[in-house]
Design a protein around this motif. Sequence first.
Motif, PDB file in Angstrom:
ATOM      1  N   SER A 220      52.466 -17.492   3.593  1.00 58.13           N
ATOM      2  CA  SER A 220      53.460 -16.432   3.416  1.00 58.13           C
ATOM      3  C   SER A 220      54.483 -16.377   4.535  1.00 58.13           C
ATOM      4  O   SER A 220      55.513 -15.732   4.391  1.00 58.13           O
ATOM      5  N   SER A 221      54.209 -17.005   5.667  1.00 62.63           N
ATOM      6  CA  SER A 221      55.116 -16.944   6.809  1.00 62.63           C
ATOM      7  C   SER A 221      56.031 -18.162   6.833  1.00 62.63           C
ATOM      8  O   SER A 221      55.672 -19.227   6.322  1.00 62.63           O
ATOM      9  N   PRO A 222      57.208 -18.034   7.440  1.00 62.24           N
ATOM     10  CA  PRO A 222      58.138 -19.171   7.489  1.00 62.24           C
ATOM     11  C   PRO A 222      57.778 -20.222   8.529  1.00 62.24           C
ATOM     12  O   PRO A 222      58.441 -21.242   8.611  1.00 62.24           O
ATOM     13  N   ALA A 223      56.740 -19.971   9.333  1.00 57.79           N
ATOM     14  CA  ALA A 223      56.348 -20.951  10.346  1.00 57.79           C
ATOM     15  C   ALA A 223      54.850 -20.835  10.593  1.00 57.79           C
ATOM     16  O   ALA A 223      54.262 -19.757  10.436  1.00 57.79           O
ATOM     17  N   VAL A 224      54.229 -21.952  10.970  1.00 60.19           N
ATOM     18  CA  VAL A 224      52.791 -21.961  11.253  1.00 60.19           C
ATOM     19  C   VAL A 224      52.534 -22.772  12.512  1.00 60.19           C
ATOM     20  O   VAL A 224      53.312 -23.660  12.884  1.00 60.19           O
ATOM     21  N   VAL A 225      51.414 -22.448  13.185  1.00 60.80           N
ATOM     22  CA  VAL A 225      50.927 -23.219  14.328  1.00 60.80           C
ATOM     23  C   VAL A 225      49.580 -23.811  13.924  1.00 60.80           C
ATOM     24  O   VAL A 225      48.668 -23.082  13.514  1.00 60.80           O
ATOM     25  N   CYS A 226      49.456 -25.134  14.015  1.00 67.22           N
ATOM     26  CA  CYS A 226      48.239 -25.841  13.607  1.00 67.22           C
ATOM     27  C   CYS A 226      47.534 -26.321  14.877  1.00 67.22           C
ATOM     28  O   CYS A 226      48.009 -27.251  15.543  1.00 67.22           O
ATOM     29  N   ALA A 227      46.426 -25.666  15.217  1.00 68.45           N
ATOM     30  CA  ALA A 227      45.698 -25.974  16.453  1.00 68.45           C
ATOM     31  C   ALA A 227      44.448 -26.781  16.120  1.00 68.45           C
ATOM     32  O   ALA A 227      43.623 -26.363  15.303  1.00 68.45           O
ATOM     33  N   PHE A 228      44.295 -27.946  16.778  1.00 71.14           N
ATOM     34  CA  PHE A 228      43.175 -28.844  16.520  1.00 71.14           C
ATOM     35  C   PHE A 228      42.116 -28.695  17.619  1.00 71.14           C
ATOM     36  O   PHE A 228      42.447 -28.606  18.812  1.00 71.14           O
ATOM     37  N   ALA A 229      40.859 -28.655  17.203  1.00 74.59           N
ATOM     38  CA  ALA A 229      39.735 -28.797  18.129  1.00 74.59           C
ATOM     39  C   ALA A 229      39.182 -30.204  17.906  1.00 74.59           C
ATOM     40  O   ALA A 229      38.559 -30.484  16.875  1.00 74.59           O
ATOM     41  N   LEU A 230      39.421 -31.106  18.875  1.00 69.51           N
ATOM     42  CA  LEU A 230      39.133 -32.528  18.692  1.00 69.51           C
ATOM     43  C   LEU A 230      37.882 -32.919  19.477  1.00 69.51           C
ATOM     44  O   LEU A 230      37.591 -32.354  20.549  1.00 69.51           O
ATOM     45  N   PRO A 231      37.142 -33.914  18.995  1.00 72.27           N
ATOM     46  CA  PRO A 231      35.854 -34.250  19.615  1.00 72.27           C
ATOM     47  C   PRO A 231      35.957 -34.982  20.947  1.00 72.27           C
ATOM     48  O   PRO A 231      34.978 -35.032  21.693  1.00 72.27           O
ATOM     49  N   SER A 232      37.124 -35.563  21.252  1.00 71.87           N
ATOM     50  CA  SER A 232      37.225 -36.306  22.513  1.00 71.87           C
ATOM     51  C   SER A 232      38.674 -36.359  22.958  1.00 71.87           C
ATOM     52  O   SER A 232      39.594 -36.152  22.162  1.00 71.87           O
ATOM     53  N   PRO A 233      38.913 -36.666  24.236  1.00 75.16           N
ATOM     54  CA  PRO A 233      40.293 -36.791  24.731  1.00 75.16           C
ATOM     55  C   PRO A 233      41.045 -37.952  24.099  1.00 75.16           C
ATOM     56  O   PRO A 233      42.270 -38.039  24.228  1.00 75.16           O
ATOM     57  N   ASP A 234      40.326 -38.864  23.436  1.00 74.25           N
ATOM     58  CA  ASP A 234      40.976 -40.020  22.828  1.00 74.25           C
ATOM     59  C   ASP A 234      41.607 -39.691  21.480  1.00 74.25           C
ATOM     60  O   ASP A 234      42.224 -40.556  20.857  1.00 74.25           O
ATOM     61  N   HIS A 235      41.426 -38.466  21.009  1.00 74.31           N
ATOM     62  CA  HIS A 235      42.001 -38.069  19.728  1.00 74.31           C
ATOM     63  C   HIS A 235      43.398 -37.487  19.934  1.00 74.31           C
ATOM     64  O   HIS A 235      43.657 -36.815  20.941  1.00 74.31           O
ATOM     65  N   ASP A 236      44.270 -37.761  18.978  1.00 76.41           N
ATOM     66  CA  ASP A 236      45.633 -37.217  19.017  1.00 76.41           C
ATOM     67  C   ASP A 236      45.982 -36.616  17.657  1.00 76.41           C
ATOM     68  O   ASP A 236      45.660 -37.208  16.618  1.00 76.41           O
ATOM     69  N   PRO A 237      46.670 -35.466  17.658  1.00 80.08           N
ATOM     70  CA  PRO A 237      47.183 -34.944  16.387  1.00 80.08           C
ATOM     71  C   PRO A 237      48.515 -35.607  16.045  1.00 80.08           C
ATOM     72  O   PRO A 237      49.260 -36.040  16.925  1.00 80.08           O
ATOM     73  N   CYS A 238      48.816 -35.707  14.773  1.00 83.40           N
ATOM     74  CA  CYS A 238      50.111 -36.212  14.333  1.00 83.40           C
ATOM     75  C   CYS A 238      50.416 -35.627  12.963  1.00 83.40           C
ATOM     76  O   CYS A 238      49.583 -34.945  12.357  1.00 83.40           O
ATOM     77  N   ALA A 239      51.620 -35.886  12.467  1.00 87.46           N
ATOM     78  CA  ALA A 239      52.042 -35.320  11.181  1.00 87.46           C
ATOM     79  C   ALA A 239      52.948 -36.313  10.473  1.00 87.46           C
ATOM     80  O   ALA A 239      53.657 -37.104  11.111  1.00 87.46           O
TER      81      ALA A 239
END
Length: 692
Positions: free
Chosen positions: A550-569
């Motif tokens: 319903s909102s015009p913007a969102v924040v997608c926060a990842f809890a990742l298992p290790s420092p070697d993980h990266d978020p992308c889109a």
Amino acid sequence: MATVARMQREAESAAAARRRAEAAAQREAARARAAYERARAADEKERKRLYVESRMAEVAAQNESLAQRLEELDSILVSGLRTDTRFDLERLKEKPNVKPFDPGPASRPETPPLQEAFLPPPQTGMSKLFGGARHEEQVRQGQLNYQRAYAEHAQREQARQATLSRLQQEHSRRTDEARERARRQHAEVEAFKRDLAEGRPDAVAAYFDLVLNTVPLPDGFPAKWRMAYVPESAQLVVEYELPTIEVVPTVKAYRYVKTSDSVTETKRPATQVKSQYTSVISQVALRVVRDLFEADATGHVTTVVFNGMVDTVDAATGRAVRPCLLTLRTTREVFSELDLARVEPAACLKHLGAGVSRNSAELSPVRPVLEFSMVDPRFVEETDILGELDERPNLLEMSPTEFEGLIQNLFARMGLETRQTRPSRDGGVDCVAYDPRPIMGGKVVIQAKRYRNTVGVSAVRDLYGTLQNEGASKGILVTTSGYGQASFDFAKNKPIELLDGANLLYLLKEHAGVEARIEAPKGWRDPDLDRADSAAPPSPLRAGANVKISSPAVVCAFALPSPDHDPCALLLNPDRKVRSDADFIFYNQPVSADGAVEVDTAARQVRVDLARLATDVSTVLLVTSGPPGGVRLTVTERSGTAHALAADATTETVLVCAEIYRRQGGWRLRAVGHGYADGLAGLARDHGVVIE
């Protein structure tokens, strides 16, 4: 003598007969006069009766009109509840003004001359023997006349066809021009629809202006308003002109007095008139807010601010005044819980926390929850290359010390005695001020935050705690961004005032004479990790399930298992392919070309501004890459609504955790949870990314 006597008797008899006739005539005349007088009296009585009936009918009509007016004023809210106020923008498209082709006389060809009409009749009888030469001459002359008439007809027909061709060309030209005008106008409407879908403030405000223009109002109600949309808080601000108390009848009933042939009025008690006026403006406020929420098919508005103003003259000074008689801020969630068909308007507004004039009839004003003039359109979020040429100070480029001095100076100019205490850990400033006014004044705690993203509700809670610890009478939180609904809900009925970026720009100009701007420099990161309101814990979303955004913007926060993980889109078109490699947003290319999607690898977040996404982007994939393991994702809307998703990888090194996709003019979030054992190569293969 006998003859004389006889004549005398006859004369006397005739005289007596005349007297009798005269008496009879007089009696008949008297009877006629009496009948006339009786008829005239009856006619006068009937005329008076009919006159009285007509006057009573007039009064009955006045009373019926009065009753209808009172009923109309009492049903302003209820009468509109069954109305669908959504405005179909297709209605704005004008049809080409193409008239049927009518060439008039030029469309009708003239009948060609017939040769037979010019030739003499065939010879018969004796004329065949003796008139041959003469007949031949007549035939020759007739043929000449026919040829001449035929040539003249051919010229006229040629001229007619030329005229017809010219008229056809002119009609075709006018038709093409009309269709081109319609095409351009339709293109403007389509551009407006795209701007509205993207949540552009001008388009959103213009759309709701169209909505209110279609809402019928009782006679005497001003159809005037101003409107602005604040995308940072998904807030629509309406300054609406209310009717004056003159729209409420002061007459209870009309009565015809036969003896004086006059109409008298029975006055309503003044308290009754004032009470109905309060009900009228309360109904108007609720009706307008209801109509706006009902019309918001795109879901851009989560909060409506309504300020009801009255343009009138102060009886004491004779000057024009414009007091605010009613002010309200409410959310879609709260408002949707109301059964407006059964509420008492004034009590409903009290339930919503509205400010209503204590004496609306006397124009006692209330303070608007948000001044319309403080909704400043100069507030922008993204850096513009032309901004480097802008001489106005950019609040986000100031040093903490400069910003602290600016805030302290601002409130000093506003009449407070300020004392700066210490810089806050998040780049804002803690400042204690004193309002010198007796009774209303006291100690004021001020905190300012230089943020780009929405300030979280925790900051408002912190301010309230500081306010209590300091024993202050009021707290003010100032930010360069905006607030979510959870912040407004927490501040409700507390001595806390929330000023967003638009408010700050307005106050700086109004009180300090500073023309400022708010533009995030490249690479800006908010100091505080609490960037979104979270009034409630996230709602779990299992794989395959979807939910409306319903909102015009969102924040997608990842809890990742290790420092070697990266978020992308990935930004995908309707064919689920990237438009180019620029649509792959990752640590080495952290911002999309339009600035709508940003990957923050340090914070392990992907921020998506849905309103700014290009119209040919139909899906945003939220992806992680790294060794197999469990990934948790929380997608938080600007309103504070949060959704929790989980995805576990056993052999996959790339996980598609979720996707945000267009649906019927809005956006939805779907939990996905599948991955690729061959990593980015598989992701690139499916979606057309070229990895070198």
